[in-house]
Design an enzyme around this catalytic site. Structure first.
Site, PDB file in Angstrom:
ATOM      1  N   ASP A 162      -6.530  11.410  20.974  1.00 57.45           N
ATOM      2  CA  ASP A 162      -5.625  10.808  19.988  1.00 57.45           C
ATOM      3  C   ASP A 162      -6.185  11.106  18.604  1.00 57.45           C
ATOM      4  O   ASP A 162      -7.074  10.399  18.114  1.00 57.45           O
ATOM      5  CB  ASP A 162      -5.517   9.302  20.219  1.00 57.45           C
ATOM      6  CG  ASP A 162      -5.032   8.967  21.626  1.00 57.45           C
ATOM      7  OD1 ASP A 162      -4.443   9.849  22.270  1.00 57.45           O
ATOM      8  OD2 ASP A 162      -5.252   7.835  22.075  1.00 57.45           O
TER       9      ASP A 162
ATOM     10  N   SER B 234      -2.591  13.670  25.573  1.00 57.73           N
ATOM     11  CA  SER B 234      -3.110  13.362  24.247  1.00 57.73           C
ATOM     12  C   SER B 234      -1.947  13.244  23.280  1.00 57.73           C
ATOM     13  O   SER B 234      -0.794  13.439  23.647  1.00 57.73           O
ATOM     14  CB  SER B 234      -4.056  14.475  23.778  1.00 57.73           C
ATOM     15  OG  SER B 234      -5.093  14.704  24.716  1.00 57.73           O
TER      16      SER B 234
ATOM     17  N   SER C 190      -7.506  10.740  26.926  1.00 58.19           N
ATOM     18  CA  SER C 190      -6.527  11.075  25.898  1.00 58.19           C
ATOM     19  C   SER C 190      -7.204  11.478  24.597  1.00 58.19           C
ATOM     20  O   SER C 190      -8.126  10.815  24.136  1.00 58.19           O
ATOM     21  CB  SER C 190      -5.612   9.864  25.652  1.00 58.19           C
ATOM     22  OG  SER C 190      -4.524  10.201  24.818  1.00 58.19           O
TER      23      SER C 190
END
Length: 398
Positions: free
Chosen positions: A315, A275, A313
């Site tokens: 983000d 991430s 991920s």
């Protein structure tokens, strides 16, 4: 390894870290940065090319490195830490800043964001750590706030700290819960202006980015007088991406520099375990709805480096403005300044450019690391990076 020896090793590392971070703020960074290697970037950086170019912003790290060999949950090896960002320095608790957050892909965590969304204010620091230490860092930040008079003296009897995370479980004993309250308190207490340490430090200690060693990176841009002369600073904790997608200065660097897969026995097409947390600071007078627009532009900076924001991920980005001091005061009408929307393009551009450079700075500052079960991740090799940039005619002149 016995627990007593492990604890002593961690203590010694923290002690050394404290001495290093207590140095005067004008001491030059000892690690090379992307520009030092000839990586070309657009825009004009601030004096430090760091988030601390925004006046008042402080950054502190606690770095925990100890043990080696086979993973023994609860004993190590340990490759983790905590990073603290204080928007208004020691005044952060009593003088909130306008803020907003944005999730490009939500496989991650950032606490306190529902109140930011509702109120438009960030009250206190932004903390970053590993995925399984969010709770202890959050609770320690409340303790720190109480100890510094931030709860009762401002009229609040509750606190909703902002803590973001990325996963370091490939190199670190993440289920050993080695981040303790004192580590979060340490990062807050030693937060300083000036040079920001980058690479495998603080919350970024055990992180992997674009198939190489990742961690903490920072960059800034200073606008010219025609655009208001404002400063925009970015700090990242990067732990995302695959080598195949990595672009630096527009060049497919990840395909040009072969290296072992960072995650052994995991096919590269599903290797995006990580991430990225991005913190954007500015002294431009922006209100929360404008800062939301700023936070969204972070994604464009990551895209320049090849990010696709994969399913696995997290983000997550937060942006704040140090302008409009006193805007969070209770009990009276407050006069505010706001930059017109038609004047935001230079700030958007600066955010994109700073994000792009901060990620590369994190990778350049990082070094090879071996962690749990002998998992080894190599850092982006500097000379090979220069050779690739030269090959494509993108190496900046000395």
């Amino acid at each position: 390894m016995r627990q007593s020896g492990l604890a002593f090793g961690v203590f010694l590392f923290i002690l050394a870290s404290l001495s290093a971070t207590s140095a005067p703020s004008n001491v030059p960074a000892s690690k090379p940065r992307a520009r030092d290697l000839g990586v070309p970037f657009d825009g004009t950086p601030g004096d430090l090319n760091a988030i601390t170019d925004v006046a008042g912003v402080l950054v502190g790290h606690t770095t925990l490195i100890s043990g080696e060999g086979k993973l023994q949950p609860g004993n190590g090896p340990i490759r983790t830490g905590v990073t603290a960002i204080l928007p208004r320095g020691r005044d952060s608790l009593k003088n909130p800043v306008f803020a907003a957050w944005f999730s490009q892909n939500g496989n991650g965590e950032m606490t306190g964001t529902t109140w930011i969304e509702e109120s438009g204010f960030l009250e206190g620091p932004v903390m970053i750590t590993n995925t399984h230490s969010v709770g202890v860092v959050r609770d320690a930040t409340i303790q720190w706030r109480l100890a510094h008079g931030g709860a009762d003296t401002t009229g609040y009897w509750w606190s909703l700290p902002v803590v973001g995370e990325t996963w370091d479980g490939w190199l670190n004993d993440i289920n050993g819960f080695h981040v303790k309250p004192e580590h979060a308190l340490h990062a807050l207490d030693i937060a300083h202006d000036g040079v920001v340490d980058e690479g495998s430090v603080g919350g970024g200690t055990g992180m992997i980015c674009n198939g190489y060693k990742g961690g903490i990176g920072t960059a800034s841009r200073r606008l010219d007088s025609k655009a208001g002369g404002y400063t925009i600073g970015v700090l990242v904790q990067c732990n995302y991406g695959t080598r195949e997608n990595l672009r630096i200065a527009g060049i497919p660097v990840g395909r040009e520099i072969p290296a072992p897969e960072p995650y052994a026995f995991v096919p590269s097409d599903i290797a995006e375990h990580g991430s990225i947390i991005v913190v954007v600071a500015t002294d431009a007078p922006l209100l929360s709805h404008q800062l939301k627009r700023l936070a969204r532009r972070v994604t464009l900076g990551l895209g320049r480096n090849g990010s696709i924001s994969g399913n696995g991920s997290g983000d997550i980005f937060i942006a704040f403005s140090t302008a409009n001091s006193g805007a969070g005061a209770a009990g009276s009408v407050v006069d505010l300044k706001m930059l017109p929307n038609d004047s935001l393009d230079p700030i958007f551009r600066a955010t994109v450019e700073s994000t792009e450079e901060a990620v590369v700075n994190a990778m350049v500052a990082a070094t090879d690391m071996t962690g749990a079960d002998g998992h080894r991740v190599i850092a982006l090799p500097h000379e090979q990076l220069r050779a690739v940039l030269r090959k494509y005619g993108r190496l900046a002149p000395d």
